[in-house]
Motif scaffolding. Structure first.
Motif, PDB file in Angstrom:
ATOM      1  N   ASP A  33      43.594 -59.470  12.743  1.00 41.19           N
ATOM      2  CA  ASP A  33      44.650 -60.047  13.571  1.00 41.19           C
ATOM      3  C   ASP A  33      44.651 -59.543  15.010  1.00 41.19           C
ATOM      4  N   ASP A  34      43.473 -59.317  15.570  1.00 34.48           N
ATOM      5  CA  ASP A  34      43.408 -58.831  16.952  1.00 34.48           C
ATOM      6  C   ASP A  34      43.569 -59.995  17.935  1.00 34.48           C
ATOM      7  N   HIS A  35      44.813 -60.422  18.100  1.00 36.36           N
ATOM      8  CA  HIS A  35      45.166 -61.398  19.126  1.00 36.36           C
ATOM      9  C   HIS A  35      44.264 -62.648  19.054  1.00 36.36           C
ATOM     10  N   LEU A  36      43.535 -62.954  20.120  1.00 41.96           N
ATOM     11  CA  LEU A  36      42.667 -64.147  20.105  1.00 41.96           C
ATOM     12  C   LEU A  36      41.249 -63.851  19.639  1.00 41.96           C
ATOM     13  N   ALA A  37      40.987 -62.619  19.283  1.00 44.81           N
ATOM     14  CA  ALA A  37      39.631 -62.259  18.861  1.00 44.81           C
ATOM     15  C   ALA A  37      39.329 -62.847  17.486  1.00 44.81           C
ATOM     16  N   GLY A  38      38.068 -63.041  17.218  1.00 43.57           N
ATOM     17  CA  GLY A  38      37.634 -63.375  15.878  1.00 43.57           C
ATOM     18  C   GLY A  38      37.200 -64.814  15.687  1.00 43.57           C
ATOM     19  N   HIS A  39      36.152 -64.976  14.878  1.00 43.07           N
ATOM     20  CA  HIS A  39      35.631 -66.300  14.599  1.00 43.07           C
ATOM     21  C   HIS A  39      34.994 -66.317  13.222  1.00 43.07           C
ATOM     22  N   ILE A  40      35.122 -67.456  12.558  1.00 37.97           N
ATOM     23  CA  ILE A  40      34.540 -67.662  11.233  1.00 37.97           C
ATOM     24  C   ILE A  40      33.724 -68.948  11.271  1.00 37.97           C
ATOM     25  N   THR A  41      32.508 -68.894  10.765  1.00 36.80           N
ATOM     26  CA  THR A  41      31.691 -70.096  10.626  1.00 36.80           C
ATOM     27  C   THR A  41      31.484 -70.385   9.149  1.00 36.80           C
ATOM     28  N   TYR A  42      31.439 -71.676   8.820  1.00 33.34           N
ATOM     29  CA  TYR A  42      31.339 -72.136   7.438  1.00 33.34           C
ATOM     30  C   TYR A  42      30.285 -73.241   7.386  1.00 33.34           C
ATOM     31  N   LYS A  43      29.120 -72.907   6.845  1.00 31.26           N
ATOM     32  CA  LYS A  43      27.998 -73.846   6.822  1.00 31.26           C
ATOM     33  C   LYS A  43      28.263 -74.985   5.848  1.00 31.26           C
ATOM     34  N   GLN A  44      27.927 -76.197   6.296  1.00 29.11           N
ATOM     35  CA  GLN A  44      28.112 -77.391   5.488  1.00 29.11           C
ATOM     36  C   GLN A  44      26.778 -77.902   4.945  1.00 29.11           C
ATOM     37  N   PRO A  45      26.804 -78.741   3.907  1.00 28.30           N
ATOM     38  CA  PRO A  45      25.545 -79.211   3.291  1.00 28.30           C
ATOM     39  C   PRO A  45      24.595 -79.918   4.255  1.00 28.30           C
ATOM     40  N   ASP A  46      25.129 -80.519   5.326  1.00 20.55           N
ATOM     41  CA  ASP A  46      24.254 -81.229   6.268  1.00 20.55           C
ATOM     42  C   ASP A  46      23.682 -80.325   7.351  1.00 20.55           C
ATOM     43  N   GLY A  47      23.947 -79.009   7.254  1.00 24.42           N
ATOM     44  CA  GLY A  47      23.403 -78.068   8.231  1.00 24.42           C
ATOM     45  C   GLY A  47      24.289 -77.824   9.430  1.00 24.42           C
ATOM     46  N   PHE A  49      28.187 -76.731  11.040  1.00 23.38           N
ATOM     47  CA  PHE A  49      29.102 -75.632  10.742  1.00 23.38           C
ATOM     48  C   PHE A  49      30.521 -75.995  11.164  1.00 23.38           C
ATOM     49  N   LEU A  50      31.461 -75.581  10.354  1.00 31.38           N
ATOM     50  CA  LEU A  50      32.862 -75.597  10.763  1.00 31.38           C
ATOM     51  C   LEU A  50      33.191 -74.233  11.358  1.00 31.38           C
ATOM     52  N   VAL A  51      34.081 -74.212  12.331  1.00 34.21           N
ATOM     53  CA  VAL A  51      34.438 -72.963  13.002  1.00 34.21           C
ATOM     54  C   VAL A  51      35.877 -73.057  13.504  1.00 34.21           C
ATOM     55  N   ASN A  52      36.591 -71.938  13.419  1.00 36.71           N
ATOM     56  CA  ASN A  52      37.942 -71.928  13.965  1.00 36.71           C
ATOM     57  C   ASN A  52      37.887 -72.019  15.490  1.00 36.71           C
ATOM     58  N   PRO A  53      38.885 -72.627  16.115  1.00 36.45           N
ATOM     59  CA  PRO A  53      38.852 -72.801  17.568  1.00 36.45           C
ATOM     60  C   PRO A  53      39.169 -71.523  18.319  1.00 36.45           C
ATOM     61  N   PHE A  54      38.677 -71.453  19.537  1.00 38.80           N
ATOM     62  CA  PHE A  54      39.072 -70.382  20.440  1.00 38.80           C
ATOM     63  C   PHE A  54      40.447 -70.718  20.995  1.00 38.80           C
ATOM     64  N   GLY A  55      41.302 -69.709  21.151  1.00 43.22           N
ATOM     65  CA  GLY A  55      42.605 -69.934  21.768  1.00 43.22           C
ATOM     66  C   GLY A  55      43.755 -70.026  20.800  1.00 43.22           C
ATOM     67  N   LEU A  56      43.470 -70.091  19.490  1.00 43.68           N
ATOM     68  CA  LEU A  56      44.520 -70.099  18.481  1.00 43.68           C
ATOM     69  C   LEU A  56      44.394 -68.838  17.632  1.00 43.68           C
ATOM     70  N   THR A  57      45.512 -68.165  17.395  1.00 36.70           N
ATOM     71  CA  THR A  57      45.481 -67.005  16.508  1.00 36.70           C
ATOM     72  C   THR A  57      45.260 -67.486  15.078  1.00 36.70           C
ATOM     73  N   TRP A  58      44.725 -66.604  14.238  1.00 35.53           N
ATOM     74  CA  TRP A  58      44.356 -67.016  12.886  1.00 35.53           C
ATOM     75  C   TRP A  58      45.559 -67.395  12.040  1.00 35.53           C
ATOM     76  N   ASP A  59      46.757 -66.947  12.398  1.00 29.09           N
ATOM     77  CA  ASP A  59      47.924 -67.297  11.596  1.00 29.09           C
ATOM     78  C   ASP A  59      48.559 -68.617  12.013  1.00 29.09           C
ATOM     79  N   GLU A  60      47.979 -69.309  12.997  1.00 28.06           N
ATOM     80  CA  GLU A  60      48.501 -70.616  13.378  1.00 28.06           C
ATOM     81  C   GLU A  60      47.479 -71.736  13.189  1.00 28.06           C
ATOM     82  N   VAL A  61      46.263 -71.400  12.781  1.00 33.56           N
ATOM     83  CA  VAL A  61      45.220 -72.416  12.606  1.00 33.56           C
ATOM     84  C   VAL A  61      45.581 -73.348  11.452  1.00 33.56           C
ATOM     85  N   THR A  62      45.423 -74.644  11.677  1.00 40.69           N
ATOM     86  CA  THR A  62      45.563 -75.644  10.624  1.00 40.69           C
ATOM     87  C   THR A  62      44.242 -76.381  10.454  1.00 40.69           C
TER      88      THR A  62
END
Length: 243
Positions: A33-47, A49-62
């Motif tokens: 929960d370090d403010h705006l820091a942090g990113h997660i990538t999630y590889k999909q079958p087609d090669g 990736f899904l990734v959380n956006p920059f600028g949103l804290t992890w507790d507000e991502v939808t």
């Protein structure tokens, strides 16, 4: 006839974007929960990736906030932006084709041990849920949006699934969302317990063979119901995470 009861109420059928949004929420609650820091990538079958956006804290991502990118880190979809530090994930996924999820953040307790420069001992069962290698990258040359620095981190992590980046933070890798959550949660717990035990004057680490046996089991078997339970907690807090 044997009837097998469910262990708990099931989650609704989730899209990959909803899975990733829930992972962000669950890990925020664990201390990622370090403010705006942090990113997660999630590889999909087609090669891609899904990734959380920059600028949103992890507790507000939808789910509707989740971005998509190609294997080189180029944005291909979504309404926000992707962090320049995604270069780290590009290099991690290139080096580790066996993993689908890569997590990086400056977690509260893991970052303490990253700054110390060593992995803590395992003191209890929850901390032993991940018993695999913990790589330590002991140099800091700036942010990981630099390709050379990102490649050096990926090389240092090697075949480990958890990495401590000196003066920076933590990397956790997994084959799927559930495994990545278990490893990230367990390692943060381990780091917190080790610090508290040291502050209390020290203690006796968990028997190494017992810890290894326990961790090896959950390295190859899912912890049934764990991620679902934590996801239900987040849905009770804010069901709009699925929107």
């Amino acid at each position: 006839m044997v009837v097998t009861k469910p262990i708990a109420p099931p989650l609704p059928e989730l899209t990959p974007a909803q899975e990733l949004a829930l992972l962000c929420r669950c890990l925020f609650a664990e201390g990622y929960d370090d403010h705006l820091a942090g990113h997660i990538t999630y590889k999909q079958p087609d090669g891609t990736f899904l990734v959380n956006p920059f600028g949103l804290t992890w507790d507000e991502v939808t789910a509707s906030d989740i971005m998509s990118m190609d294997a080189d880190g180029n944005e291909i979809g979504g309404r926000w932006t992707i962090t320049p530090a995604i270069t780290l994930h590009v290099e991690l996924h290139r080096a580790r084709t066996d993993i689908a999820v890569a997590i990086h953040n400056h977690s509260r307790w893991g970052t303490v041990w990253a700054d110390i420069g060593r992995a803590p001992e395992i003191y209890d069962q929850t901390g032993a849920l991940y018993h695999g290698g913990v790589a330590v990258y002991d140099e800091y040359w700036g942010t990981v949006d630099d390709a050379g620095n990102a490649r050096a981190v990926a090389k240092a992590i090697g075949e480990a699934n958890v990495g401590l980046l000196a003066n920076h933070g933590v990397v956790v890798l997994g084959e799927d969302i559930e495994q990545a959550y278990l490893r990230a949660m367990s390692f943060e717990w381990r780091c917190r317990q080790a610090w508290r035990i040291a502050a209390a004057g020290g203690g006796v680490p968990m028997n190494r063979d017992a810890a290894r046996t326990y961790g090896d089991f959950f390295n190859t078997h899912p912890f049934t119901g764990l991620f679902a339970a934590m996801a239900r907690r987040e849905l009770r807090r804010d069901a709009s995470v699925l929107n």
